[in-house]
Design an enzyme around this catalytic site. Structure first.
Site, PDB file in Angstrom:
ATOM      1  NE  ARG A  88       5.213  -6.423  11.037  1.00  0.00           N
ATOM      2  CZ  ARG A  88       4.835  -6.031   9.833  1.00  0.00           C
ATOM      3  NH1 ARG A  88       4.258  -4.851   9.696  1.00  0.00           N
ATOM      4  NH2 ARG A  88       5.022  -6.795   8.773  1.00  0.00           N
ATOM      5  CB  ILE A 116       0.566  -7.138   7.489  1.00  0.00           C
ATOM      6  CG1 ILE A 116       0.999  -5.916   8.312  1.00  0.00           C
ATOM      7  CG2 ILE A 116       1.424  -8.331   7.824  1.00  0.00           C
ATOM      8  CD1 ILE A 116       0.873  -6.134   9.821  1.00  0.00           C
ATOM      9  CB  SER A 117       3.299  -3.298   4.039  1.00  0.00           C
ATOM     10  OG  SER A 117       2.332  -3.168   3.018  1.00  0.00           O
ATOM     11  CD  GLN A 118       9.801  -4.543   3.275  1.00  0.00           C
ATOM     12  OE1 GLN A 118       9.595  -4.925   2.133  1.00  0.00           O
ATOM     13  NE2 GLN A 118      11.017  -4.421   3.784  1.00  0.00           N
ATOM     14  CG  PHE A 146       1.918  -2.401  -2.288  1.00  0.00           C
ATOM     15  CD1 PHE A 146       1.303  -2.228  -1.053  1.00  0.00           C
ATOM     16  CD2 PHE A 146       3.124  -1.730  -2.513  1.00  0.00           C
ATOM     17  CE1 PHE A 146       1.850  -1.428  -0.076  1.00  0.00           C
ATOM     18  CE2 PHE A 146       3.674  -0.926  -1.547  1.00  0.00           C
ATOM     19  CZ  PHE A 146       3.044  -0.769  -0.312  1.00  0.00           C
TER      20      PHE A 146
END
Length: 298
Positions: free
Chosen positions: A122, A148-150, A291
């Site tokens: 990541r 970038i999503s958790q 989001f």
């Protein structure tokens, strides 16, 4: 990193010659850990401990050092996308801890998803200055108003679409390419759309450099999907739409699953699971989420 040619190279040679060392970069010792190591020889070498004071540095060397301080030694600039270049994985322990504490301990059980989350680096999908925070339980900015999503959300959405070898998955919103990499690492064949040209180009380069060859990526409006490659066994939408886009429903194969955040960007949204069976669709709410909005052409 090699030295640039020009006066600064002559300056380095001046210092090395005065120090009694090599006068050409070709004679220098090999770099260690990314830094140039200069061995002390001749007048600069430390003599055996005798209790007597060390000899003063030669005047010529002092002149070169002063000149270096005044002008600076010019080195080539670092690669702007250094975080996308694979190297020794010093974050392996952090990634394993993330996969255990943030993913497995919070209810993710799908083996393919757990394996992919533990494998995909990541920290190479975020800006270099944020690499040290890549495995924290939070989203991170990647530029152009996108994130970038958790890790947990990425794993949760991945598990919902059940990626496996032979499964064709459409992703809407490539971003930095992390979600696509996770889906591919779980074995799926991935098709990914990104509307922002700069992100599409950088993600394509990053995924190629990291060896993710099972991903097809192109720039385009995700609202309309990728009709030429339809139908898809699953669709993952990584930006919030005000409603489920009809073209995506049409491109979802019978028996397929779509996970998509729906709602206003100014309020808490709902992560929906849409399933298609016998030409009919059913929807259920999975989680409250937040989001960035699904972007459309202006």
């Amino acid at each position: 990193m090699p030295l640039s040619k020009g006066p600064e190279l002559s300056l380095m040679a001046c210092i090395l010659k005065s120090a009694g060392g090599p006068t050409s970069p070709l004679e220098m010792p090999a770099p260690e850990s990314g830094f140039l190591r200069l061995e002390r020889k001749g007048p600069m070498a430390r003599p055996p401990a005798t209790g007597r004071p060390e000899a003063a540095l030669p005047p010529r060397l002092w002149s070169c050092i002063v000149l270096a301080l005044l002008t600076g030694l010019v080195l080539p600039p670092p690669c702007p996308d250094a975080a996308a270049t694979p190297g020794p994985d010093k974050f392996q322990r952090s990634r394993a801890r993330m996969a255990e504490r943030q993913i497995r301990d919070r209810g993710i059980t799908d083996p393919a998803t757990l394996r992919a989350m533990a494998e995909v680096p990541r920290h190479l999908f975020v800006p270099p200055k944020l690499a040290a925070r890549a495995y924290e339980d939070l989203p991170l900015p990647i530029g152009f108003g996108q994130t970038i999503s958790q890790p947990f959300i990425v794993a949760f959405m991945t598990e919902q679409v059940r990626p496996r070898p032979g499964v064709r998955i459409l992703e809407i919103g490539t971003g930095s390419g992390y979600q696509a990499a996770v889906l591919a690492a779980a074995g799926a064949e991935v098709f990914s759309l990104e509307i922002i040209p700069e992100l599409a180009q950088s993600a394509a380069s990053r995924l190629k450099n990291l060896g993710y060859t099972g991903i097809r990526l192109r720039e385009g409006d995700g609202y309309h999907g990728w009709a030429q490659e339809a139908p898809f066994d699953a669709i993952v939408v990584t930006a919030a739409a005000e409603f489920v886009p009809p073209p995506l429903l049409e491109q979802l194969a019978d028996g397929g699953r779509m996970v998509i955040p729906v709602g206003s960007p100014f309020f808490v949204q709902r992560l929906l699971l849409v399933e298609k069976e016998g030409g009919k669709t059913s929807t259920r709410v999975l989680l409250p989420v937040r989001f960035v909005p699904l972007r459309r052409p202006r």
